[in-house]
Design a protein around this motif. Structure first.
Motif, short mmCIF file in Angstrom:
data_model
loop_
_atom_site.label_atom_id
_atom_site.label_comp_id
_atom_site.label_asym_id
_atom_site.label_seq_id
_atom_site.Cartn_x
_atom_site.Cartn_y
_atom_site.Cartn_z
N GLN A 156 2.70 9.65 -5.31
CA GLN A 156 3.09 10.97 -4.84
C GLN A 156 4.39 11.42 -5.49
O GLN A 156 4.55 12.58 -5.86
CB GLN A 156 3.24 10.94 -3.32
CG GLN A 156 1.92 10.75 -2.57
CD GLN A 156 2.11 10.64 -1.08
OE1 GLN A 156 3.00 11.27 -0.52
NE2 GLN A 156 1.30 9.84 -0.43
N ARG A 178 0.83 -1.21 0.00
CA ARG A 178 0.00 0.00 0.00
C ARG A 178 0.86 1.25 0.00
O ARG A 178 0.63 2.20 -0.76
CB ARG A 178 -0.91 0.02 1.23
CG ARG A 178 -1.95 -1.07 1.28
CD ARG A 178 -2.61 -1.08 2.66
NE ARG A 178 -3.53 -2.19 2.83
CZ ARG A 178 -4.83 -2.12 2.59
NH1 ARG A 178 -5.36 -0.98 2.17
NH2 ARG A 178 -5.60 -3.17 2.76
N SER A 209 1.17 4.09 -2.97
CA SER A 209 0.78 5.45 -2.62
C SER A 209 1.94 6.42 -2.76
O SER A 209 1.82 7.50 -3.35
CB SER A 209 0.24 5.49 -1.18
OG SER A 209 -0.13 6.80 -0.82
#
Length: 297
Positions: free
Chosen positions: A291, A283, A287
């Protein structure tokens, strides 16, 4: 065709069909053209007509023009496409709708071509350039305005008419007719979403780049299956169809948590696999990767 000085809002007389020129017919530009041709062929078969009568693709090299012609040649309406090499100005002059799909660093050189700004004036300019804001394009066009620029971010799934395309909600007054044209272009190749400017770049990763991220996940699943004895072809088709099925489940009013727990029974192999993924920080990796993408753009 719209001539300079006529229909300066880019709005054609009722019943007129438009001409779309793609400036920079690379992978994404070709995907959009291919998807539109397939969609229009279906519309024609239903006798429902089409918004566009003709398409022009502009590239820099003759070999690229040949490759694109070959790629689009399988479409029944390929005769409605003209591919030009080294003739951007000619392509823009023919059209009333411009799809700006060049490499992001090249748009200023295109605008600086003698006669280009005048040829673009009053026409709909749809930009699919990653990380290039509408205000940057308008500033580069300069000369007091008179341009209708709108920003969109589709993805490579335009080829199969299953793109998730984000369109930037115009920050100021924009002709409704031109907004409808933009909407029509991308509804030909998938689903359309409207997003406000402050979060638009987030969608570059979420929609535009995500097919590459998801392809890495598929490759990893296939490699694992092949390592345990499955053929590469079988593993690939199984993994791809499984991902498509999972996406359809989620779109069928189900949330990720529900799907995950419907599959993972207590003490089962799926739960063990999920724990392994969590140990690998899957995860966080995904993520943070998104970014980092946005930080670069």
């Amino acid at each position: 065709m719209v001539k300079n000085g006529e229909h300066e809002s880019g709005i054609l007389p009722a019943g007129s069909k438009r001409i779309l020129t793609v400036l920079g017919c690379g992978a994404l530009g070709t995907a959009i053209l291919s998807g539109m041709l397939a969609s229009i062929a279906d519309l024609t078969a239903d006798n429902s007509g089409s918004l566009f009568a003709h398409f022009v693709g502009c590239v820099r090299r003759k070999d690229a023009a040949t490759a694109i012609s070959d790629r689009l040649g399988s479409h029944a309406n390929a005769a409605n496409v003209e591919i030009l090499d080294g003739q951007n100005l000619r392509g823009v002059k023919q059209a009333d709708t411009i799809l700006l799909a060049c490499q992001p660093h090249m748009y200023t050189a295109i605008f600086d071509e003698p006669g280009m700004r005048e040829a673009l004036r009053g026409k709909l300019i749809i930009s699919v350039l990653a990380s290039v804001a509408t205000t940057q394009l308008e500033l580069a066009l300069g000369d007091g305005g008179g341009y209708f620029v709108i920003r969109a971010m589709p993805n490579i799934a335009c080829f199969v008419r299953d793109s998730a395309t984000v369109i930037e909600s115009p920050q100021r007054a924009f002709p409704d007719a031109l907004l409808r044209v933009t909407d029509t272009v991308f509804r030909c190749v998938g689903r359309v979403f409207y997003i406000k400017t402050p979060v638009f770049d987030v969608c570059t990763a979420l929609c535009g780049s995500a097919p590459a991220f998801l392809a890495v996940i598929i490759e990893s699943m296939v490699d694992g299956a092949v390592a345990m004895g499955l053929s590469h072809q079988d593993a690939f088709h199984m993994a791809a169809h499984t991902m498509r099925g999972a996406a359809n489940l989620l779109l069928d009013s189900r949330n990720p948590w529900t799907v995950r727990h419907q599959v993972a029974s207590p003490g089962g192999s799926t739960m063990q696999g999920l724990l392994t993924l969590e140990q690998g920080n899957v995860r966080l990796t995904i993520s943070v990767g998104r970014q980092a993408h946005n930080d670069i753009t």
